[in-house]
Design a protein around this motif. Structure first.
Motif: not given
Length: 327
Positions: A174-202
């Motif tokens: 949205t204009d003031k907020e970014l919301y990311f949900d259920d992030i899954k990734l592989i870095i250097n062959n290792k599986i990482l999970s980020i269930p929730e990530l929010k970014a609010q504009k200030e």
């Protein structure tokens, strides 16, 4: 009469007569935008007292760049039709699954920002599906309450020579907020999970708040330096097996500089082995060549460049098992 209403409400009709109306609203975003529309499906919405419009087969074009759209949807109120005023109060643009690099390339044509060039260089591949919802005021101008929902699938990035692959997540912007949900990734062959990530504009910064979960993560000697470049760990670390849950906050300014990093983590270390770094020590006459830690429960707090650690568990430093508490 009733048969016609049922037909218009369920099947609808296809027409090209409203193409210019949809295109004119897209032009409100930017006069360089254009739509290639085959037909528009028109249905009666008796509950909203409106006519639903949905494009069939659409290309969004900006100068010489284009992307395939799944549809463009909007509504015309029956009241405006009666008054011979064809007003669209909102519009929803839905993309097909498109390569992320193609979307960034299109956005760069619209707004040539150096950060987009960086993103284009960092992202190697991946696909995105998105729905953009826009509302218009009485003067036809776009309101600031836009919303973008979507998902990223199978993205691959290279950041600081580290390869991030199989990146998948759901997002809302949205204009003031970014919301990311259920992030899954592989870095250097290792599986990482980020269930929730929010970014609010200030003002000129974004405040990020998130959670990271790791389950049964194993790191060996040659892998730890990919995550942490520390002389002690590089010299003495052998391997670690652990689970963790971390809550973090940080700010990013316009220059992508990270500041005010705060981390609160709970670690359950199943096994940790390091080489003996003690020299001849009379306190441990039978000290082992390798020191093993097991069943360690560790609480870590990092704030203002200060680390506080509280932990307990088992340690094999000589021949027998000992219990250890530390902070």
């Amino acid at each position: 009469m009733s048969t016609g209403i049922i037909y218009l409400s369920t099947v609808g009709i296809k027409t090209e007569k409203l193409n210019d109306l949809i295109i004119s609203k897209i032009n409100k975003i930017d006069s360089n935008f254009d739509l290639k529309i085959n037909q528009i499906n028109v249905k009666l919405n008796p509950f909203s007292l409106a006519i639903d419009l949905k494009t069939l087969g659409t290309d969004l074009i900006y100068k010489n760049k284009s992307i395939k759209l799944e549809s463009v949807k909007s509504q015309i109120s029956i009241k405006s039709l009666i008054n011979n005023y064809f007003a669209l109060s909102e519009i929803t643009i839905s993309t097909k699954s498109i390569p992320i690099k193609n979307l960034i390339s299109l956005i760069r044509v619209i707004k040539n920002d150096s950060r987009l060039l960086l993103a284009e260089q960092v992202i190697e591949n991946g696909f995105i599906i998105a729905d953009l919802e826009l509302e218009f005021d009485k003067n036809g101008k776009i309101k600031k309450n836009f919303k973008i929902d979507g998902l990223v699938n199978d993205a691959q990035l290279i950041i600081s020579k580290k390869k991030i692959s199989k990146l998948n997540f759901i997002f809302q912007i949205t204009d003031k907020e970014l919301y990311f949900d259920d992030i899954k990734l592989i870095i250097n062959n290792k599986i990482l999970s980020i269930p929730e990530l929010k970014a609010q504009k200030e003002k000129n910064e974004f405040l990020f708040v998130g959670i990271v979960n790791n389950k049964n993560l194993n790191l060996k000697k040659n892998e730890i330096k990919e995550f942490i470049n520390n002389d002690f760990l590089n010299d003495y670390f052998n391997y670690i097996t652990f689970n963790s849950k971390s809550n973090f906050t940080f700010k990013i300014d316009r220059k992508f500089k990270i500041k005010n990093l705060n981390i609160k983590s709970d670690f359950n270390v199943e096994k940790l082995e390091i080489d003996n770094f003690f020299e001849n020590n009379h306190f441990f006459p039978k000290i082992r060549k390798t020191i093993k830690f097991e069943k360690q429960k560790i609480n870590l707090n990092y704030t203002k460049n200060k680390i506080d650690i509280i932990g307990s568990g088992d340690i094999f430093i000589q021949n027998n098992l000992d219990a250890i508490n530390y902070k």
